[in-house]
Every structure is written in C-alpha cells, then in structure tokens.
Design an enzyme around this catalytic site. Structure first.
Site, short mmCIF file in Angstrom:
data_model
loop_
_atom_site.label_atom_id
_atom_site.label_comp_id
_atom_site.label_asym_id
_atom_site.label_seq_id
_atom_site.Cartn_x
_atom_site.Cartn_y
_atom_site.Cartn_z
N ASP A 44 5.33 4.42 -7.16
CA ASP A 44 4.60 4.73 -6.57
C ASP A 44 4.95 6.15 -5.76
O ASP A 44 4.45 6.94 -5.44
CB ASP A 44 5.59 4.17 -5.37
CG ASP A 44 4.79 2.16 -5.53
OD1 ASP A 44 4.15 2.05 -6.83
OD2 ASP A 44 4.87 0.95 -5.32
N LEU A 69 0.71 -1.61 -0.01
CA LEU A 69 -0.14 -0.39 0.11
C LEU A 69 0.74 1.28 -0.06
O LEU A 69 0.52 2.10 0.79
CB LEU A 69 -0.48 0.58 0.54
CG LEU A 69 -2.09 -1.34 1.36
CD1 LEU A 69 -2.59 -1.16 2.63
CD2 LEU A 69 -2.87 -1.13 -0.22
C1 MEV Z 1 4.42 -2.21 -6.12
O1 MEV Z 1 3.88 -1.20 -5.35
C2 MEV Z 1 4.80 -2.26 -7.69
C3 MEV Z 1 6.23 -3.14 -8.92
O2 MEV Z 1 4.92 -2.65 -10.11
C4 MEV Z 1 6.82 -1.72 -9.26
C5 MEV Z 1 7.51 -0.52 -9.00
O3 MEV Z 1 6.20 -0.86 -10.30
O4 MEV Z 1 8.29 -0.06 -8.80
C6 MEV Z 1 5.38 -4.04 -8.60
#
Ligand code: MEV
Length: 313
Positions: free
Chosen positions: A147, A102
């Site tokens: 993120d 999250l």
């Molecule tokens: C992780 O929250 C999301 C992934 O796509 C990795 C990334 O985007 O760096 C798994």
C-alpha cells in the site's frame, strides 16, 4: 516554515491477502488524497490535528504506550526530531474515507513521512517510502508494504514482497466505482484470520496461492491489451478466491452482486471483513453502476487512476 505533502489513496485491484504470502498483487493509486502540513513549534512536543481527532504529547514517549490511530505520525515526528531542539505541529486533511481499505493509513504514512522529513532535509522518495513502511508497522506489524509503495509512486503497478514494485506502463482508461459497506474492519485482525485459515489447511492455501498467481499473470497480459471485458471476468474470479479464504460477509456479497450485475465485474478491495468493494466500469456502464448502488442506499463514488503519487509543495 511549513512543509506540505500529499499522497493518493489506493485500490488493490488483484491479489490482496495472497500478497502477504509472496504472491504478486496489482494495485493502483486513486485520485483521492491525504494532505499533511508540518511546521516547527516551540517546546519539545508533537501536536497532531486531524478530522479523526487530535493528539498532543511530549517527544520521547514509548510507541507501545500510545493508543491512537494517529500513532504513525507520532512515530515519524519523534524519530525525525531526535537531536533537533524543536517541537512539531502536524495537520492532516483527507478526502479519502478513513479505515475502509482505500489506503488512508498508508497515504497518511507517506504524506506524513514526506512533510515531516522535508522540514529538516531533502529526502528521496525511497527514503520516504522506507520511513512510511516503518510508521505503518506501528499499527499493522505484518504489512506487505504494497500500500505505501503505490501511494508513493502512484500509477498502476505489480508488487510482491520479494521483488518490490514494477510499474505497469499501459495507462488503462477504466473507472472504478467504489461502494462503501460502512462496516468498520481492522486490517490486522482480518489478516490474522486469513493466517488461521492457512494454518488450518496449508495445502489448500498453497493451491489458492498458485491459482491467484496464475490469475495475476493473466491480468498483466490483459492490461496491456486494455481488454476490459476479460478483466471483468478476472475480477469475478478473484472475488471467488476471497470468498474462499473467508474475508467476505452477507453485506459485501449483496454489494458485489449489485456491482457484478451493473458493471464488468466487482470484488472486495483491501482487507475485507467490511470496508469497500470496487466495480470495474467504463463510459458505457459507469452511470448505471453508480445508480444501482445509490438506489440501494449504498455510499458510492467513482475514481480514476492517479499517476502522480507523492507530491511535495
Ligand atoms: C490491505 O490493504 C491489503 C492486505 O493484503 C494486507 C497487506 O498487503 O499488507 C490485506
């Protein structure tokens, strides 16, 4: 003087993993936050206090020698303290469950970069984002940057590695019911497993990237029209692709089944291998979705989109 900043957690709505290979993802910030307070202290040391433990070290240590999930804070403080004759105390408070996909670590990096840098000078959101991504790379080298970007700017956006982010102007009014598997996962190792899947069959992976791109394009259209039922169908489709690349497991599949029966659609969010799933709901099925998870003893809560992003005060 104290410097305080908070940043929201995030949900990847569509496109996790594929985003690492250049496909567009759709993410939103959620109304659960991490707050970081930074204050100058005597002595050339960095002291970090959080609900997952504490870390206190002198400045100037090699990052590779630090074995702590609080490493990104140390990295930020040590970088920003260069040429400053002071130490720093950092206090972290979180209402985001940690390490379950999250965005707790990216929210920590963003709020940390803002609180620490703004103790010394006025930094822009762009500078803070770039510091935050550097810090996130100390724990997850191959991050796509998606993120930290959504934790900085908030709202709902599409993001790809080549073009960065683009805010989606519609303000969809859906609820997301988040259910937590309480299974620990390491984003780095799940991303590594997907890389192996890709290397094992490049053609298959590249056609999956193509269908995921097409799905994301369709979703961008559906978001404009706020068509939640059709969005739910896309959520289910995306989950199938995540199953194919091997990031699901029996427990997650059971949770997804519950979510898909009660809401418009449910899928893993984030790295998978554990962590959380979300179910897409509106007022008509929100309560029933929460109750279905609770009846089966799953930790769950509902969130809405956060439109504020990084906040400093
Ligand atoms: C992780 O929250 C999301 C992934 O796509 C990795 C990334 O985007 O760096 C798994």
């Amino acid at each position: 003087m104290k410097s305080k900043a908070s940043a929201p957690g995030k949900v990847i709505l569509f496109g996790e993993h594929f985003v690492v290979y250049g496909v567009k993802a759709i993410l939103c910030a959620i109304n659960k936050r991490i707050t970081v307070t930074a204050e100058k202290i005597e002595g050339e040391k960095i002291s970090i206090k959080s609900n997952i433990g504490n870390l206190e070290l002198e400045t100037g240590k090699l990052i590779s020698e630090i074995n702590s999930p609080l490493k990104p804070f140390y990295y930020l403080a040590d970088k920003i303290l260069k040429n400053e004759n002071t130490g720093i105390e950092i206090i972290v408070k979180s209402d985001i469950p940690l390490g379950v996909g999250l965005g707790s670590s990216s929210a920590c990096c963003v709020a940390g970069a803002a609180a620490i840098s703004r103790l010394f000078k006025k930094t822009s959101k762009e500078e803070i984002l770039s510091l935050a991504i550097e810090a996130e790379k100390t724990i997850f080298k191959n991050t796509s940057g998606a993120d930290c970007t959504v934790c900085t700017y908030g709202g709902i956006m599409d993001y790809d590695k080549g073009n960065g982010f683009h805010k989606i102007e519609s303000e969809p009014n859906f609820h997301l019911v988040i259910a937590n598997s309480n299974m620990e996962h390491s984003t780095e190792s799940v991303v590594d497993d997907v890389r192996k899947f890709k290397e094992n069959d490049e053609n298959r992976f590249s056609s999956l990237c193509e269908i995921e791109s097409k799905l994301v394009k369709d979703v961008l259209g559906l978001l404009k029209g706020n068509d939640i039922k059709k969005l739910g169908i896309k959520v289910k489709e995306n989950q199938e692709y995540l199953e194919t690349i091997g990031i699901s497991n029996t427990k997650l599949r059971e949770m997804i089944q519950i979510g898909q029966n009660a809401s418009f659609g449910a899928k893993i969010t984030g790295a998978g291998g554990g962590g959380c799933i979300y179910a897409l709901a509106d007022e008509s099925n929100l309560k029933q979705t929460i109750n279905q998870f609770k009846d089966k003893n799953y930790d769950c809560f509902s969130v809405k989109i956060d439109f504020k992003g990084l906040d400093t005060f």
